[in-house]
Write a protein that holds these residues in place. Structure first.
Motif, mmCIF file in Angstrom:
data_model
loop_
_atom_site.group_PDB
_atom_site.id
_atom_site.type_symbol
_atom_site.label_atom_id
_atom_site.label_comp_id
_atom_site.label_asym_id
_atom_site.label_seq_id
_atom_site.Cartn_x
_atom_site.Cartn_y
_atom_site.Cartn_z
ATOM 1 N N LEU A 176 18.612 15.959 76.398
ATOM 2 C CA LEU A 176 19.661 14.941 76.422
ATOM 3 C C LEU A 176 20.321 14.805 75.053
ATOM 4 O O LEU A 176 21.555 14.781 74.944
ATOM 5 C CB LEU A 176 19.084 13.599 76.875
ATOM 6 N N PHE A 177 19.511 14.735 74.002
ATOM 7 C CA PHE A 177 20.064 14.639 72.659
ATOM 8 C C PHE A 177 20.914 15.867 72.322
ATOM 9 O O PHE A 177 21.980 15.753 71.713
ATOM 10 C CB PHE A 177 18.964 14.459 71.613
ATOM 11 N N ALA A 178 20.451 17.042 72.724
ATOM 12 C CA ALA A 178 21.198 18.275 72.463
ATOM 13 C C ALA A 178 22.547 18.247 73.189
ATOM 14 O O ALA A 178 23.577 18.621 72.608
ATOM 15 C CB ALA A 178 20.385 19.493 72.893
ATOM 16 N N LEU A 179 22.550 17.808 74.442
ATOM 17 C CA LEU A 179 23.804 17.739 75.193
ATOM 18 C C LEU A 179 24.759 16.709 74.584
ATOM 19 O O LEU A 179 25.963 16.961 74.479
ATOM 20 C CB LEU A 179 23.527 17.410 76.662
ATOM 21 N N LEU A 180 24.219 15.573 74.179
ATOM 22 C CA LEU A 180 25.063 14.557 73.554
ATOM 23 C C LEU A 180 25.639 15.055 72.226
ATOM 24 O O LEU A 180 26.816 14.837 71.934
ATOM 25 C CB LEU A 180 24.271 13.260 73.351
ATOM 26 N N TYR A 181 24.803 15.736 71.438
ATOM 27 C CA TYR A 181 25.284 16.281 70.163
ATOM 28 C C TYR A 181 26.382 17.317 70.399
ATOM 29 O O TYR A 181 27.414 17.314 69.723
ATOM 30 C CB TYR A 181 24.129 16.899 69.369
ATOM 31 N N ALA A 182 26.158 18.209 71.360
ATOM 32 C CA ALA A 182 27.152 19.238 71.666
ATOM 33 C C ALA A 182 28.455 18.593 72.138
ATOM 34 O O ALA A 182 29.543 18.989 71.704
ATOM 35 C CB ALA A 182 26.620 20.214 72.715
ATOM 36 N N ALA A 183 28.353 17.588 73.003
ATOM 37 C CA ALA A 183 29.557 16.910 73.489
ATOM 38 C C ALA A 183 30.286 16.231 72.337
ATOM 39 O O ALA A 183 31.531 16.291 72.249
ATOM 40 C CB ALA A 183 29.197 15.882 74.562
ATOM 41 N N PHE A 184 29.541 15.608 71.432
ATOM 42 C CA PHE A 184 30.136 14.979 70.260
ATOM 43 C C PHE A 184 30.908 15.992 69.412
ATOM 44 O O PHE A 184 32.040 15.770 69.002
ATOM 45 C CB PHE A 184 29.055 14.291 69.422
ATOM 46 N N ARG A 185 30.254 17.139 69.169
ATOM 47 C CA ARG A 185 30.889 18.202 68.353
ATOM 48 C C ARG A 185 32.109 18.784 69.061
ATOM 49 O O ARG A 185 33.091 19.143 68.404
ATOM 50 C CB ARG A 185 29.892 19.314 68.054
ATOM 51 N N ILE A 186 32.079 18.882 70.366
ATOM 52 C CA ILE A 186 33.223 19.420 71.112
ATOM 53 C C ILE A 186 34.413 18.451 71.011
ATOM 54 O O ILE A 186 35.547 18.867 70.785
ATOM 55 C CB ILE A 186 32.846 19.679 72.591
ATOM 56 N N VAL A 187 34.126 17.159 71.140
ATOM 57 C CA VAL A 187 35.195 16.179 71.110
ATOM 58 C C VAL A 187 35.713 15.919 69.696
ATOM 59 O O VAL A 187 36.914 15.865 69.464
ATOM 60 C CB VAL A 187 34.727 14.841 71.754
ATOM 61 N N PHE A 188 34.797 15.779 68.726
ATOM 62 C CA PHE A 188 35.196 15.367 67.381
ATOM 63 C C PHE A 188 35.157 16.498 66.345
ATOM 64 O O PHE A 188 35.432 16.267 65.181
ATOM 65 C CB PHE A 188 34.324 14.210 66.912
ATOM 66 N N GLY A 189 34.794 17.679 66.777
ATOM 67 C CA GLY A 189 34.804 18.831 65.862
ATOM 68 C C GLY A 189 33.634 18.893 65.046
ATOM 69 O O GLY A 189 33.028 19.028 64.223
#
Length: 189
Positions: A176-189
């Motif tokens: 879950l943390f990995a998916l949230l981190y990846a989503a954060f990086r995708i949205v905010f760079g």
């Protein structure tokens, strides 16, 4: 721990006991998992010298998924062995085994492992797409935590169904943390 196992979720007091138990399980699992990931990266436990690009990241994660596949295969093999083992209960093809039998437990654990493997694979691929090559070893550290979580899940479930929560948390929270981190990086760079 018997107070926790006897707690009634329909009462306020019982719900407080259960939620405190889940919080303890999460902290017991998450803190060591985070520390392991940090220490593994700091000590450079996993060889990543050959990883030079995002494409190499995918190959590295593919290696991780081979081990996750072995864990899933082991659980499916356990179901097969349990199904083939003669016992007093006659298991009928097409019907669920009786609750609490070895076959029932093996099937439940294998199904949960399948679900967790899909989530883990998505988390690994998502991380591979956003991590720089020099940080890809974090995915291998998460693999070790995931495998430990699966083992904890089986051991806990065999002791009492509630105790599977420790292994469940060890498995799902890093994904879950990995998916949230990846989503954060995708949205905010």
């Amino acid at each position: 721990m018997s107070k926790l196992l006897e707690a009634d979720a329909s009462t306020d007091e019982g719900l407080k006991i259960i939620m405190a138990g889940f919080a303890k399980a999460a902290v017991t699992v998450v803190v060591p998992a985070i520390l392991f990931v940090i220490v593994a990266q700091w000590l450079q436990l996993f060889q990543t010298g050959w990883v030079q690009s995002r494409t190499d990241n995918l190959f590295y994660v593919g290696q991780n998924l081979a081990f996750a596949g072995l864990v899933l295969t082991g659980h499916i093999f356990w179901v097969s062995i349990s199904r083939a083992t003669p016992n007093a209960e006659k298991w009928q093809e097409g019907h669920r085994p009786s609750i609490g039998t070895t076959l029932d437990m093996a099937q439940r654990i294998a199904l949960n492992t399948l679900e967790q493997t899909v989530i883990f694979a998505l988390a690994q691929l998502a991380l591979a797409s956003v991590l720089p090559p020099e940080s890809i070893d974090a995915t291998r550290a998460l693999l070790v935590v995931w495998i430990a979580g699966r083992l904890m899940y089986v051991v806990g479930y065999r002791k009492h169904p509630f105790y599977r929560s420790y292994g469940f948390n060890a498995t799902i929270l890093p994904s879950l943390f990995a998916l949230l981190y990846a989503a954060f990086r995708i949205v905010f760079g």
